[in-house]
Design an enzyme around this catalytic site. Sequence first.
Site, PDB file in Angstrom:
ATOM      1  CB  CYS A   2      -0.944   0.085   1.198  1.00  0.00           C
ATOM      2  SG  CYS A   2      -1.961  -1.355   1.419  1.00  0.00           S
ATOM      3  NE  ARG A  27       4.530   1.927  -0.573  1.00  0.00           N
ATOM      4  CZ  ARG A  27       5.639   1.817   0.108  1.00  0.00           C
ATOM      5  NH1 ARG A  27       6.769   2.190  -0.444  1.00  0.00           N
ATOM      6  NH2 ARG A  27       5.664   1.349   1.320  1.00  0.00           N
ATOM      7  CD1 TRP A  74      -0.836  -6.357  -3.594  1.00  0.00           C
ATOM      8  CD2 TRP A  74      -0.497  -6.934  -1.459  1.00  0.00           C
ATOM      9  NE1 TRP A  74      -0.523  -7.692  -3.564  1.00  0.00           N
ATOM     10  CE2 TRP A  74      -0.309  -8.083  -2.270  1.00  0.00           C
ATOM     11  CE3 TRP A  74      -0.339  -7.065  -0.083  1.00  0.00           C
ATOM     12  CZ2 TRP A  74       0.032  -9.326  -1.755  1.00  0.00           C
ATOM     13  CZ3 TRP A  74      -0.002  -8.301   0.441  1.00  0.00           C
ATOM     14  CH2 TRP A  74       0.178  -9.421  -0.397  1.00  0.00           C
ATOM     15  CG  ASN A  98       2.258   0.605   3.921  1.00  0.00           C
ATOM     16  OD1 ASN A  98       1.979  -0.547   3.605  1.00  0.00           O
ATOM     17  ND2 ASN A  98       3.488   1.081   3.880  1.00  0.00           N
ATOM     18  N   GLY A  99       0.434  -1.387   6.110  1.00  0.00           N
ATOM     19  CA  GLY A  99       0.970  -2.318   7.111  1.00  0.00           C
ATOM     20  C   GLY A  99      -0.102  -3.297   7.536  1.00  0.00           C
ATOM     21  CD  GLU A 479      14.783 -13.570 -11.544  1.00  0.00           C
ATOM     22  OE1 GLU A 479      14.265 -14.001 -10.499  1.00  0.00           O
ATOM     23  OE2 GLU A 479      14.538 -12.439 -11.984  1.00  0.00           O
ATOM     24  CE  LYS A 483      11.176 -11.356 -12.827  1.00  0.00           C
ATOM     25  NZ  LYS A 483      12.209 -11.285 -11.834  1.00  0.00           N
ATOM     26  CD  GLU A 486       7.521 -11.720 -10.890  1.00  0.00           C
ATOM     27  OE1 GLU A 486       7.074 -11.341  -9.809  1.00  0.00           O
ATOM     28  OE2 GLU A 486       8.729 -11.627 -11.189  1.00  0.00           O
ATOM     29  CG  HIS A 502      17.212 -37.320  -8.905  1.00  0.00           C
ATOM     30  ND1 HIS A 502      17.625 -38.591  -8.616  1.00  0.00           N
ATOM     31  CD2 HIS A 502      18.288 -36.659  -9.379  1.00  0.00           C
ATOM     32  CE1 HIS A 502      18.923 -38.696  -8.875  1.00  0.00           C
ATOM     33  NE2 HIS A 502      19.347 -37.534  -9.347  1.00  0.00           N
ATOM     34  CE  LYS A 602      10.043  -3.174  -8.265  1.00  0.00           C
ATOM     35  NZ  LYS A 602      10.543  -4.368  -8.964  1.00  0.00           N
TER      36      LYS A 602
HETATM   37  C1  F6R Z   1      10.135 -10.864  -8.646  1.00  0.00           C
HETATM   38  C2  F6R Z   1      10.125  -9.837  -7.630  1.00  0.00           C
HETATM   39  C3  F6R Z   1      10.032 -10.243  -6.212  1.00  0.00           C
HETATM   40  C4  F6R Z   1      11.049  -9.452  -5.369  1.00  0.00           C
HETATM   41  C5  F6R Z   1      10.863  -9.773  -3.878  1.00  0.00           C
HETATM   42  C6  F6R Z   1      11.900  -9.085  -3.033  1.00  0.00           C
HETATM   43  O1  F6R Z   1      10.214 -10.323  -9.927  1.00  0.00           O
HETATM   44  O2  F6R Z   1      10.174  -8.674  -7.922  1.00  0.00           O
HETATM   45  O3  F6R Z   1      10.218 -11.608  -6.067  1.00  0.00           O
HETATM   46  O4  F6R Z   1      12.332  -9.785  -5.800  1.00  0.00           O
HETATM   47  O5  F6R Z   1       9.591  -9.357  -3.483  1.00  0.00           O
HETATM   48  O6  F6R Z   1      11.813  -7.703  -3.119  1.00  0.00           O
HETATM   49  P1  F6R Z   1      13.010  -6.795  -2.659  1.00  0.00           P
HETATM   50  O7  F6R Z   1      14.155  -7.090  -3.561  1.00  0.00           O
HETATM   51  O8  F6R Z   1      12.498  -5.382  -2.806  1.00  0.00           O
HETATM   52  O9  F6R Z   1      13.316  -7.147  -1.243  1.00  0.00           O
END
Ligand code: F6R
Length: 607
Positions: A2, A27, A74, A98-99, A479, A483, A486, A502, A602
């Site tokens: 948020c 956010r 969020w 926020n929280g 990774e 990507k 998500e 396995h 994010k």
């Molecule tokens: C994936 C992504 C998330 C962040 C994770 C950690 O694309 O963006 O998995 O990597 O939420 O966020 P930070 O790096 O801000 O601690």
Amino acid sequence: MCGIIGIVGNRGVADRLVDGLKRMEYRGYDSAGICTIHDGDLVRRRAEGKLANLVEELAAHPAPGAIGIAHTRWATHGAPIAKNAHPHATDHLALVHNGIIENYKELRAELSVDGRTLESDTDSEVVAHLISREVENGAEPTDAVQTVLPRLRGAFALAIAFRDYPDFLIGARRGSPLVIGWGDDETYIGSDALALAPLTQQITYLEEGDWTVVRRDGTVIYDEAGQKVEREVTTSGASAAAVEKGNYRHFMQKEIFEQPTVVAQTLGSYVRQADNSVALPQFDFDISSIRRVTIVACGTSYYAGLVAKYWFEQFARVPVDIDVASEFRYREPVLEEGGLSLFISQSGETADTLAALRHCKENGQTIGAVVNVPTSSMAREADLLLPTHAGPEIGVASTKAFTCQLAVLAALAAHMAVKKGLMGREEEQKVVEHLLQAPACLNAALDHDEDIAAMAPLIAPARDVLYIGRGQDFPLAMEGALKLKEISYIHAEGYASGEMKHGPIALIDDEVPVIVIAPSGPLFEKTVSNMEEVRARGGQIVLISDAKGLAEAGEGCLATIEMPEVHPLIAPLVYAIPVQLLAYHVACVKGTDVDQPRNLAKSVTVE
Ligand code: F6R
């Protein structure tokens, strides 16, 4: 999660509040709302879904007034629907949060015994009612807030507007960030400096437990004990323009293409080109004495940590423990006296990572933080701050932060090896030379953008996709899978190539594409054997390799992606590009919301 913003202004605030929300959509973007004070009334507008819906609502029903608060959500408690959107209001006040208020159930029960009806399913609304109850009982707003804050468990950043007091807002923080912005005859509060960037660059970061009465003139800050305190005013580097997409279709695309520049920028702070040496910031502990490194992070940042584990162990011969932050504290980790704990985070605010950092600090660890937001909580609480210089990352899927994290971690591992006497001058020079080749190699990898876009329609119909890699390319497989899932919502998993037999190989049929990340080199043959095992079972292979690798093993693949030939040290940075681009183009084919994929935010500031 948020984003919150408040303006004590000298003219209408609604448009500027909405602009601030736009900058904080990263956010959260489930719903949004605003509340101003006008002619002795609270004017509240809220809308479910994207911010555009609130803009429409405001066009139909404007919110005049020179003071107000706003929120982009969020959802944690309560579905993302209009009644749960902030601000939450009573007759006397409106509040954004926020929280997470962890003890909201007992507080809600107490309010209900008192005959108060709450309209939402959120944890936040209880705070509005608790403070309102004090005001209704005759308390001044400051006293009401001071009475209620100690009763809240959990994390919060709050902004509160009081109907009968149109000349101030009250803000408070514990666990979630909150800043004050100093304008010309106006004052602002917000979740971060980025939100306030077009309004002011003069920022004060509130400390844990602080609360504030924000006025156009005469703002006062109090600490948790209620004592007036002074907090430093800093000039924020957050640029108003940094959150523009320019000519790109999406922020994610822009950020992928920025990588050669931002990795070069980041390396510029960690290596000295004059003599090809590693040059880390000065810090006052002896890195050569470190016997164990503990790395903690989440998501993409965790995968950067997994790659770095290979480097710390290979170069500096230091054992590395690595955990996802949400698991770390709960397994009661053994922390060696005087150890180095390293936290990797784009935002520097991720709640799980921050909690792990504080746990390690309490247990006598030296705290290193590789963060992209230099003013974040992690940056401020670290002993050794290692900033990445990726610039603001707006796309929810992390891209440029990842490659910049890798650049910093490679330099740190090499530095540790040099200090331990395990890396001679010549080897150090070679490592730096390889690192400095990364920006050009990233550029060369980006040249394949169109090829990757052309093959995306082959992957888009898949229900499941597997990624495999060996050694330091194994984290990259995870990774790549992250990507893809998500932003395209295709189920994807990353495996160590040798692990396929396995179990996961049972999933293979001709509808499951397998993305093989395999630069030519010592591990190539083995990965190709694993790839053949997949192919023998009808698996469709997409091979990402260099010309040499593709010449050896590219035949019969569903598709191939050619990368430049690179030194193994920088392969994880360079091979990040095709996995990012593949996810990006598949998402575009599927027509998903690339920058704001469903259910995500994010910055994850709740545990
Ligand atoms: C994936 C992504 C998330 C962040 C994770 C950690 O694309 O963006 O998995 O990597 O939420 O966020 P930070 O790096 O801000 O601690």
